[in-house]
Scaffold this active site. Structure first.
Site, PDB file in Angstrom:
ATOM      1  N   GLU A  63      95.381 -48.680 135.493  1.00  0.00           N
ATOM      2  CA  GLU A  63      95.835 -49.322 136.728  1.00  0.00           C
ATOM      3  C   GLU A  63      96.579 -48.286 137.539  1.00  0.00           C
ATOM      4  OE1 GLU A  63      96.840 -53.756 135.129  1.00  0.00           O
ATOM      5  OE2 GLU A  63      98.441 -52.662 136.149  1.00  0.00           O
ATOM      6  N   HIS A 107      99.284 -48.911 133.147  1.00  0.00           N
ATOM      7  CA  HIS A 107      99.571 -48.745 134.579  1.00  0.00           C
ATOM      8  C   HIS A 107     100.372 -47.453 134.740  1.00  0.00           C
ATOM      9  CE1 HIS A 107     101.153 -50.802 138.521  1.00  0.00           C
ATOM     10  NE2 HIS A 107     100.763 -49.561 138.702  1.00  0.00           N
ATOM     11  N   HIS A 133     104.821 -52.094 128.536  1.00  0.00           N
ATOM     12  CA  HIS A 133     106.217 -52.401 128.229  1.00  0.00           C
ATOM     13  C   HIS A 133     106.677 -51.909 126.860  1.00  0.00           C
ATOM     14  CE1 HIS A 133     106.677 -53.934 132.097  1.00  0.00           C
ATOM     15  NE2 HIS A 133     105.768 -54.880 131.935  1.00  0.00           N
ATOM     16  N   THR A 188     104.122 -55.402 139.718  1.00  0.00           N
ATOM     17  CA  THR A 188     103.199 -55.580 140.845  1.00  0.00           C
ATOM     18  C   THR A 188     103.453 -56.953 141.474  1.00  0.00           C
ATOM     19  OG1 THR A 188     101.644 -54.432 139.409  1.00  0.00           O
ATOM     20  CG2 THR A 188     100.776 -55.259 141.489  1.00  0.00           C
ATOM     21  N   ARG A 222     102.329 -45.664 136.917  1.00  0.00           N
ATOM     22  CA  ARG A 222     102.997 -45.909 138.199  1.00  0.00           C
ATOM     23  C   ARG A 222     103.382 -44.597 138.862  1.00  0.00           C
ATOM     24  NH1 ARG A 222     104.673 -51.463 138.869  1.00  0.00           N
ATOM     25  NH2 ARG A 222     105.692 -50.687 140.732  1.00  0.00           N
ATOM     26  N   GLU A 277      90.063 -58.396 140.169  1.00  0.00           N
ATOM     27  CA  GLU A 277      91.016 -59.034 139.254  1.00  0.00           C
ATOM     28  C   GLU A 277      91.847 -59.994 140.091  1.00  0.00           C
ATOM     29  OE1 GLU A 277      93.468 -56.577 136.653  1.00  0.00           O
ATOM     30  OE2 GLU A 277      94.954 -58.186 136.573  1.00  0.00           O
ATOM     31  N   ASN A 306      97.724 -54.960 127.993  1.00  0.00           N
ATOM     32  CA  ASN A 306      98.505 -53.954 128.703  1.00  0.00           C
ATOM     33  C   ASN A 306      99.732 -53.582 127.843  1.00  0.00           C
ATOM     34  OD1 ASN A 306     100.637 -52.928 130.354  1.00  0.00           O
ATOM     35  ND2 ASN A 306      99.565 -53.629 132.179  1.00  0.00           N
ATOM     36  N   HIS A 360      98.160 -61.234 135.375  1.00  0.00           N
ATOM     37  CA  HIS A 360      99.545 -61.154 135.828  1.00  0.00           C
ATOM     38  C   HIS A 360     100.303 -62.427 135.523  1.00  0.00           C
ATOM     39  CE1 HIS A 360     103.087 -59.679 137.798  1.00  0.00           C
ATOM     40  NE2 HIS A 360     102.509 -58.501 137.797  1.00  0.00           N
ATOM     41  N   ARG A 391     107.651 -44.764 135.529  1.00  0.00           N
ATOM     42  CA  ARG A 391     108.799 -45.412 134.871  1.00  0.00           C
ATOM     43  C   ARG A 391     108.514 -45.823 133.432  1.00  0.00           C
ATOM     44  NH1 ARG A 391     109.070 -51.093 138.146  1.00  0.00           N
ATOM     45  NH2 ARG A 391     109.026 -49.724 139.940  1.00  0.00           N
TER      46      ARG A 391
HETATM   47  N1  PXP Z   1      97.132 -57.087 136.129  1.00  0.00           N
HETATM   48  C1  PXP Z   1      97.726 -56.224 136.986  1.00  0.00           C
HETATM   49  C2  PXP Z   1      96.946 -55.709 138.132  1.00  0.00           C
HETATM   50  C3  PXP Z   1      99.051 -55.799 136.760  1.00  0.00           C
HETATM   51  O1  PXP Z   1      99.610 -54.936 137.624  1.00  0.00           O
HETATM   52  C4  PXP Z   1      99.737 -56.257 135.631  1.00  0.00           C
HETATM   53  C5  PXP Z   1     101.124 -55.756 135.362  1.00  0.00           C
HETATM   54  O2  PXP Z   1     101.100 -54.415 135.096  1.00  0.00           O
HETATM   55  C6  PXP Z   1      99.074 -57.160 134.779  1.00  0.00           C
HETATM   56  C7  PXP Z   1      97.793 -57.568 135.061  1.00  0.00           C
HETATM   57  C8  PXP Z   1      99.730 -57.703 133.547  1.00  0.00           C
HETATM   58  O3  PXP Z   1     100.732 -58.542 133.911  1.00  0.00           O
HETATM   59  P1  PXP Z   1     101.743 -59.102 132.807  1.00  0.00           P
HETATM   60  O4  PXP Z   1     102.458 -57.927 132.250  1.00  0.00           O
HETATM   61  O5  PXP Z   1     102.610 -60.039 133.562  1.00  0.00           O
HETATM   62  O6  PXP Z   1     100.897 -59.777 131.780  1.00  0.00           O
END
Ligand code: PXP
Length: 405
Positions: free
Chosen positions: A234, A207, A174, A265, A209, A315, A171, A355, A213
């Protein structure tokens, strides 16, 4: 020339003649199904004591194992006619069949097949595809050769004993967070996605959103165009986002709950009284060729409701495990994830997890055999600042790989 199977029964081992002949006939059939001709195989049925000795001499470990295979052909040069030796500890096989509640004869057969595939240079401890290929062959042979009584249980057992390491979807949200901190045009999540792929990512997660953001539509469009792996989008259930997803056609949409004020999330979706609504969205996205995953807490009920929605993937939320304050809590949360993963797989769902996972806590979850893919963002992007994206992804993949080898 016909194949030859030699069976040696160690002196202190008693095994019914009928079982020995079942194993012999099955090995002949297995060779023929594998189109192997003019080869010899030697099967030794022995004790824990003898197999421990072999383990000590050849593998430097002094404990008994269920099966050892000594291939004569190591993939170099033409195959010799003697393929090698399969050694099975009948003591361990009995104990394990009891422990796993499996039919003893069928379990012995599975060990023979496992050993035979090793003699033919199949591997489950190296590489990414080799374990998959080995398991596929084991299952094919056992489907044809196992005795009816306890066959289903044996096949489920072999399926569950996943050798494949899980995949890693990275992901890159960030990276966009840093960009948005200055409302600038860099760093670009597009570049990060390409570098993540170079590091070995099996997919890229974004993601989008509701408040935009970090990730914007522009990021999703470009990344979809240029990546070679799969795009996972996402998003919350929202009419405009569904429209956008149908236009972009990512490989997969992961539906997540969203609260405007949340930092990230906060938990899985609550499917109660929402099954019909989610089912409609799943159907709509599926009709556009998009697979749907639901982000859920590790609970039996959630898995069962997910099945009712028609979603292909779940997931499992690992955030509570990741945030556990002590070992006891962590263990408790880990076993919730394990149980939920097993239930979901039994229901025929594909199991992902994610997550809050980082380089310290990934190991135990990556060892859960049912989980096929992890979605990880924050920890990888954080490390990438220090060591570069490619390296950060490579290091995470290595940990995932190691967890099952
Ligand atoms: N899975 C989902 C559904 C999420 O919303 C997120 C955060 O966007 C992640 C995984 C990844 O989480 P992390 O950034 O804490 O690794």
């Amino acid at each position: 020339m016909k194949n030859k199977i030699f069976i040696k029964l160690w002196e202190n081992i008693s095994l019914e003649e009928e079982i020995i002949s079942f194993l012999k006939i099955s090995l002949y059939k297995a060779l023929s199904l594998l189109k192997v001709i003019s080869k010899e195989v030697c099967l030794t049925l022995t004790s824990d004591e003898y197999i421990s000795k072999l383990n000590r001499i050849y593998l430097g470990r002094s404990y008994p194992t269920n099966v050892l295979a000594f291939p004569l052909n190591k993939g170099k040069g033409p195959m010799t006619s003697h393929l090698g030796d399969i050694i099975i500890s009948v003591d361990t096989a009995k104990k394990e069949a009891n422990l796993y509640n499996l039919d003893f004869e069928n379990y012995l057969l599975s060990l023979c097949i496992h050993g035979l595939l090793h003699l033919l240079n199949y591997e489950h401890e190296k590489g990414v595809y080799a374990p998959w290929l080995m398991q596929k062959n084991e299952l094919n042979l056992l489907k044809k050769l196992a005795k009816k009584k306890g066959k289903k249980e044996l096949l489920n057992f072999v399926k569950r004993r996943e050798y494949m390491p899980a995949k890693l979807a990275v992901n890159v949200d960030h990276v966009a967070t840093v960009r948005e901190a200055r409302k600038s045009y860099y760093p670009d999540p597009v570049h990060a996605a390409v570098l993540a792929e170079l590091g070995g990512a099996d997919g890229i997660v974004l993601h989008l959103r509701l408040d935009r953001r970090h990730i914007k539509e522009r990021d999703v469009r470009i990344i979809k165009e240029i990546i070679k792996t799969k795009l996972i989008l996402e998003m919350a259930i929202d009419e405009n986002l569904i429209k956008f997803a149908k236009e972009i056609k990512p490989y997969q949409v992961t539906l997540v709950p969203e609260r405007p004020e949340e930092i990230t999330t906060e938990g899985g979706m609550n499917l109660e009284e929402k099954v019909e609504e989610v089912k409609k969205v799943v159907k709509e996205l599926n009709q556009s060729g998009i697979k749907v995953s639901l982000f859920l807490n590790p609970e039996e009920k959630a898995m069962k409701l997910a099945k009712k929605t028609g979603a292909q993937i779940v997931e499992i939320h690992t955030g509570i495990y990741a945030e556990a304050l002590n070992e006891e809590e962590k263990e408790k949360e880990l076993s919730k994830i394990e149980i939920a993963a097993r239930i979901a797989k039994d229901l025929g769902l594909i199991v992902h997890a994610g997550h809050g996972l980082n380089y310290e806590n990934i190991g135990p979850v990556a060892a859960i055999p049912e989980i096929e893919e992890f979605s990880i963002g924050h920890s990888i992007v954080s490390r990438a600042i220090m060591v570069g994206m490619e390296k950060a992804v490579k290091e995470m993949k290595e940990l995932i790989l190691r967890a099952r080898s």
